[in-house]
Design a protein around this motif. Sequence first.
Motif: not given
Length: 156
Positions: A62-63, A76-77, A68-70
Amino acid sequence: MNINSTLFFQAIVFLILVWFTMKFVWPPIVKALDERAQKIADGLAAADKAKTELAEANKRVEQQLAESRNETASLLADAERRAQAIVSEAKARANAEAEKILAQAKADAEQQLHAAREALRDQVAVLAVKGAEQILRKEVNAEVHADLLGCLKTEL
């Protein structure tokens, strides 16, 4: 035979059977039961350990997913900012190029206008000389009257 003697011999046989069982039969059975109990205890401990490790692994997963999402959101930003910068830069270059082309076109038009005026002045001067020649019925020499023709050009 007497009941007492039978009873006595049966008691001795029973005691020998109990001693034999306690000496040779009972220890392997107890050992097998102890080993079985130990295996069960080890299996339960291993199951508890596996549950703990699974919970820790799930936390790590989960961490890592959150990281990886962050990171993906950050990438992307950054990509979006770079794309906006590239678009802005391309627009600026296109505007500069358009202004340059427009300025060049204006300069070309101005040159063509000037050249057309000069050509028109030359033609008017030639027509004026021909007209004057027609009026005077004699030939006017353009080389002799160059100053007069230059003044006529400037007036036109």
